[in-house]
Design an enzyme around this catalytic site. Structure first.
Site, PDB file in Angstrom:
ATOM      1  N   SER A   1       7.229  -4.626  -5.671  1.00 24.39           N
ATOM      2  CA  SER A   1       6.996  -3.394  -6.426  1.00 24.39           C
ATOM      3  C   SER A   1       8.344  -2.768  -5.877  1.00 24.39           C
ATOM      4  CB  SER A   1       5.912  -2.592  -6.277  1.00 24.39           C
ATOM      5  OG  SER A   1       5.014  -3.430  -6.594  1.00 24.39           O
TER       6      SER A   1
ATOM      7  N   LYS B   1       3.477 -13.067   0.141  1.00 24.12           N
ATOM      8  CA  LYS B   1       4.684 -12.572   0.432  1.00 24.12           C
ATOM      9  C   LYS B   1       4.336 -11.602   1.585  1.00 24.12           C
ATOM     10  CE  LYS B   1       7.583  -9.040  -0.717  1.00 24.12           C
ATOM     11  NZ  LYS B   1       7.124  -7.907  -0.384  1.00 24.12           N
TER      12      LYS B   1
ATOM     13  N   HIS C   1       2.120 -10.206  -9.308  1.00 21.50           N
ATOM     14  CA  HIS C   1       0.954  -9.590  -9.403  1.00 21.50           C
ATOM     15  C   HIS C   1       0.104 -10.347 -10.565  1.00 21.50           C
ATOM     16  CE1 HIS C   1       2.282  -5.740  -7.468  1.00 21.50           C
ATOM     17  NE2 HIS C   1       1.449  -6.035  -6.616  1.00 21.50           N
TER      18      HIS C   1
END
Ligand code: PAF
Length: 282
Positions: A188, A151, A37
């Site tokens: 995450s 991704k 990110h």
């Protein structure tokens, strides 16, 4: 750090930037920020006068309620990570009711064959949820550029199509996958892996490396068989899908056309955690 919570606050923020003639880059996220990110944010900072990061765990894109409950929520540490970047960043972190009113519902889109493969098959309704929130954010924020990581490559293609279908004036900036030292694509969800499973996770990227080596000499079926066998032999992985597909249409490769770009896509469970990854092959 300027943390905005409501659509009205976004309206005032946007008006001010317009008065200053400032360009705006948007980085939509669901928080639990990692280095991947932060790369998107850094790039947005280089290419725009101002950057808005949205942190919103979007309920309508979760087809599994347990997955939504488990999703890491770490707003304070996310804000700290963004504060450390040397850039004019604002954050939009609304409540669910601010974005959806009393009942969170996704709109319905028709993405044709793009949604009939891979994530679209295994996560029914997921892309309607993603497209809904991305459309709402784009119409509300009106950024000049919006940044997405490769991704979630199928998501990127879906968003491209939605933006085209709806005629939303924004430049979509795709950004390469950021990986850990062992090749694991940053996500995450990686924080949900136990230490033991985290040590196994690089196997997926190694496998994609083997796929790339063999692409061009072996055919797609032989490569898929090799991937299936390798993951079946591994005690901790459970393969969900593997596909070698056209990088634009995401349809599985038949006869390789050397003028086209192809990517390998994989989704597998490592213990309870679902990992996805992809790699350009040519
Ligand atoms: O990629 C994500 O984190 C999410 O799907 C997105 C684009 C922020 C929409 O909720």
């Amino acid at each position: 750090m300027n943390v905005l919570r409501t659509k009205d606050e976004i309206g005032r923020y946007r008006k001010q930037l317009r008065q200053e003639d400032s360009s705006l880059g948007l980085v939509p996220t669901m928080g639990a920020l990692h280095k991947g990110h932060l790369e998107l944010v850094r790039r947005a900072c280089r290419e725009n006068d101002s950057v808005l990061v949205t942190i919103f765990v979007n309920p309508t894109q979760f087809n599994n309620s347990q997955d939504l409950l488990k999703y890491p929520k770490t707003l304070e540490s996310d804000l700290d990570k963004l504060r450390d970047l040397d850039c004019a960043i604002s954050v939009f972190a609304p409540e669910v009711s601010e974005m959806y009113g009393a009942s969170p519902n996704a709109s319905t889109y028709d993405f044709g064959n793009l949604e009939r493969v891979m994530e679209g098959v295994y996560r029914p309704g997921h892309f309607n949820g993603v497209a809904t929130i991305v459309e709402v954010l784009l119409r509300l924020i009106l950024p000049d550029r919006v940044y997405f990581g490769e991704k979630d490559y199928q998501q990127l293609q879906i968003v491209r199509q939605m933006v085209q279908q709806k005629g939303i004036p924004v430049t979509i900036v795709p950004c390469p996958i950021v990986r850990e030292a062992d090749g694991l694509a940053m996500s995450s969800r990686n924080t949900l892996l136990t230490n033991r499973l985290r040590n196994e996770a690089g196997f997926l990227y190694k496998l994609l490396g083997e796929v790339k080596k063999n692409f061009g000499t072996k055919n797609a079926n032989e490569i898929a068989e090799f991937v299936r066998e390798a993951l079946t032999a591994h005690p901790d992985f459970k393969l969900e899908y593997f596909s070698i597909a056209d990088a634009e249409t995401l349809q599985p490769v038949g006869i390789v056309d050397t003028t086209k770009k192809y990517r390998a896509f994989i989704a597998a469970y490592l213990g309870e955690v679902r990992l996805i990854d992809n790699l350009p092959l040519n």
